[in-house]
Design an enzyme around this catalytic site. Sequence first.
Site, PDB file in Angstrom:
ATOM      1  N   HIS A  61       0.848  -1.197   0.000  1.00 37.89           N
ATOM      2  CA  HIS A  61       0.000   0.000   0.000  1.00 37.89           C
ATOM      3  C   HIS A  61       0.877   1.238   0.000  1.00 37.89           C
ATOM      4  CE1 HIS A  61       0.965  -0.453   4.262  1.00 37.89           C
ATOM      5  NE2 HIS A  61       0.335   0.656   4.596  1.00 37.89           N
ATOM      6  N   HIS A  63       1.412   3.889   1.855  1.00 38.39           N
ATOM      7  CA  HIS A  63       1.879   4.701   2.975  1.00 38.39           C
ATOM      8  C   HIS A  63       3.396   4.793   2.832  1.00 38.39           C
ATOM      9  CE1 HIS A  63      -1.844   4.123   5.802  1.00 38.39           C
ATOM     10  NE2 HIS A  63      -1.895   5.259   5.138  1.00 38.39           N
ATOM     11  N   ASP A  65       5.979   4.516   4.738  1.00 39.69           N
ATOM     12  CA  ASP A  65       6.904   3.523   5.293  1.00 39.69           C
ATOM     13  C   ASP A  65       6.985   2.257   4.441  1.00 39.69           C
ATOM     14  OD1 ASP A  65       4.242   3.262   6.270  1.00 39.69           O
ATOM     15  OD2 ASP A  65       4.885   2.022   7.955  1.00 39.69           O
ATOM     16  N   HIS A  66       6.121   2.165   3.401  1.00 43.80           N
ATOM     17  CA  HIS A  66       6.133   0.986   2.521  1.00 43.80           C
ATOM     18  C   HIS A  66       6.482   1.329   1.077  1.00 43.80           C
ATOM     19  CE1 HIS A  66       4.150  -1.509   5.646  1.00 43.80           C
ATOM     20  NE2 HIS A  66       3.762  -0.311   6.051  1.00 43.80           N
ATOM     21  N   HIS A 138      -7.153  -2.041   6.198  1.00 39.70           N
ATOM     22  CA  HIS A 138      -6.284  -0.962   6.674  1.00 39.70           C
ATOM     23  C   HIS A 138      -6.951   0.365   6.311  1.00 39.70           C
ATOM     24  CE1 HIS A 138      -2.557   0.620   8.149  1.00 39.70           C
ATOM     25  NE2 HIS A 138      -2.047   0.960   7.004  1.00 39.70           N
ATOM     26  N   ASP A 201       0.336  -4.017   6.850  1.00 35.14           N
ATOM     27  CA  ASP A 201      -0.652  -3.251   7.594  1.00 35.14           C
ATOM     28  C   ASP A 201      -2.110  -3.716   7.428  1.00 35.14           C
ATOM     29  OD1 ASP A 201       1.812  -2.108   7.677  1.00 35.14           O
ATOM     30  OD2 ASP A 201       1.100  -0.043   7.536  1.00 35.14           O
ATOM     31  N   HIS A 259       7.658  -4.525  11.467  1.00 32.35           N
ATOM     32  CA  HIS A 259       6.826  -3.322  11.401  1.00 32.35           C
ATOM     33  C   HIS A 259       6.463  -2.893  12.822  1.00 32.35           C
ATOM     34  CE1 HIS A 259       3.250  -0.815  10.428  1.00 32.35           C
ATOM     35  NE2 HIS A 259       3.845  -0.619   9.275  1.00 32.35           N
TER      36      HIS A 259
END
Length: 309
Positions: A61, A63, A65-66, A138, A201, A259
């Site tokens: 996804h 976000h 951090d990914h 999520h 997530d 994570h």
Amino acid sequence: MRELTILGTASQVPTRHRNHNGYQLRWDDEVILFDPGEGTQRQMLQAGLAVTPLTRICITHFHGDHSLGLPGIIQRISLDKVPHPVRVHFPAGGQDYFDRLRHATSFYDIADLRPEPVSGGFRAETSGGTLTALPLRHSIETYGYRLAEADGRRMVPALLEAYGMSGPAVGELQRTGRSGTVTLDDVSAPRPGQKFAFVMDTGLCDNVFALAEGADLLVIESTFLAADAEMAAQVGHLTAGQAASVARQSGVRTLVLTHFSQRYADSTRFLDEARAEFDGDIVIAEDLMRVPVPPRLGSSHERAATARG
Ligand SMILES: [Zn+2]
Ligand SMILES: [Zn+2]
């Protein structure tokens, strides 16, 4: 060789000891980079990994951090003149984010990237098995991934000997399934395909279990501890205990928890909470760790045959 290299393990923001997410799965010739967060290019350098072997990038996804590391990885693929196509999977609804990251800054672009967005029922055949993606729960559109090798059969030396099969007869068995009166089933045993699952997530939902089912290696988010379970559910995340319970119920062999929220200083608490739920192998992910896919289990038929032989 089948091995996971962990490049980053922090949720939301990097810490002094944990980079944003990043995971490379080497699965023979299939080399997949999952969720390159910020700093992934440098973490690959630290881990001794090049971008050249990459065959695929899978984004769960959009976000940061990914996915904030995607521009650097793409530009490095171009700079290093990776000679083959690199397929990129990401949630179809995040196409705008992908387009921006793909062209985040100016560079001499010769990367042969093949975007293949995922939506419900996504399935791709790879050299290492079938790659599927399933939607998770999520705050934005998120998919988990699963790579599953087909089941096969493997020759059992003791049975080959018992039936007097050797040399060209073995080749004939492999090619045609029979040599004289002896069939492939007589001298071989089932070889279950290996399975890898990547679940980021998400709150608990059926697809978490569908992805994890029978996985030899499961990489799963474990953002929170049990004390913060209520918040975890509200924001679409798992606790260590929930992730480990998924592993137990799904027959997972090696569980990799990652994570982690930066709110917890002591990561041994994740292990304690997971251990209470799951008695298989548990890895509390640290940056630059390597985790081998566990060796294949021989089937009971094969073990019995070998014992008899
Ligand atoms: Zn995250
Ligand atoms: Zn997220």
